[in-house]
Design an enzyme around this catalytic site. Sequence first.
Site: not given
Ligand SMILES: [Zn+2]
Length: 378
Positions: A79, A140-141, A347
């Site tokens: 993800d 995960e995020e 990000h």
């Molecule tokens: Zn990562």
Amino acid sequence: MVNTERLNHTFCDLVRIYAPSGKEGGVRDYLKRYLMRLGARVTEDGAGAATGGACGNLIAVFPANAEGLPGVAFTAHMDCVEKCEGIEPVLEDGVYRSKGDTILGGDDKAGVAAILEALAVMKETMIPHGKILAAFTVQEETSLGGSRHFEGKYAEGIDFGYVLDADGAPGTLINAGPGEYKITCTMHGRAAHAGIAPEKGVNAVKMAAAAIARIESGRVDEETTCNVGVIEGGLATNIVPETCVVRAEARSRSREKLEAVVARMTEAFRSAEADFPGGRAEVETELLYEGFHIDEDHPAMRLARAACAEKGFPVRVTSTGGGSDANWFNRNAFPAMLLGVGMTDFHTSAESLAEKDLIDSAELVYAIIEAESHVCGH
Ligand SMILES: [Zn+2]
């Protein structure tokens, strides 16, 4: 050794697939095809159902082709954070960036692509290796949800693993990370008219203020941090506030110190009850994940060092202050450490990835597999 054209192609394919947390199906399908072509046994686990997402972790197994070598896992997450729809990677002067205002998605497709390429080379060169497991996680995020629900039964025969999901050039070995607690305190006071009958009230905001003033904050010691991050309470200036909610966190690489700092915070919140008769402090603590530490002489570290030496990558051993899939793999499945894959400004729409770091990451994974028979063979 690594086929850079194929690797670049795979990386670009992967970042173009829209895969926000909980909707990793497109990446899963791509990986499934790739890994089955390599002859792996591929399974999707139940993490999708457990987390309410559309997709589980994808787990690929390559049986050992030699005796006495350790079982090794390589993992990365499928993800990515928004904005990640319609990503168009552009390679310019040896650096990948996104063309539009999206992220690039090198977090963590750099890790995913590096693992795939190394496995492809492993099959081509037919080097001796122990059991190899490649695990690609979901969510995960948002919550480390995939690794949190990863079941140990899928990692049978795996001795240790590497999570390819950190910044720093290949050669960056992250062997420790903190555990984290979430602490929520609700102060229950008593509402009253602030002008007419303030003495009938118990001020929940003042309770919170008194408690927060007693809580240590920032860097508590070398491996421990603590933060009061959110405070919400009160309705209007003419009402003595009835409730106030305080949200805080604590992290430490030492489980003992983590428990101790959380106990001190709980104590500080509760102490407001004595200062404000009639008030009540309701404290909830939740362990989000445990910390991990891989010793310097652990085979995972020895193998990674040998691989870096083989490739001429300078080694930098460090720890992280954040949480990652490594925290949960350590608890659920196998000792795991993080490897830097070179992503920068992740990000954000300024995210970039040096092509060299992508290639070196694949080289490193392959070198780790290759080093098995030198470092761990009999
Ligand atoms: Zn990562």
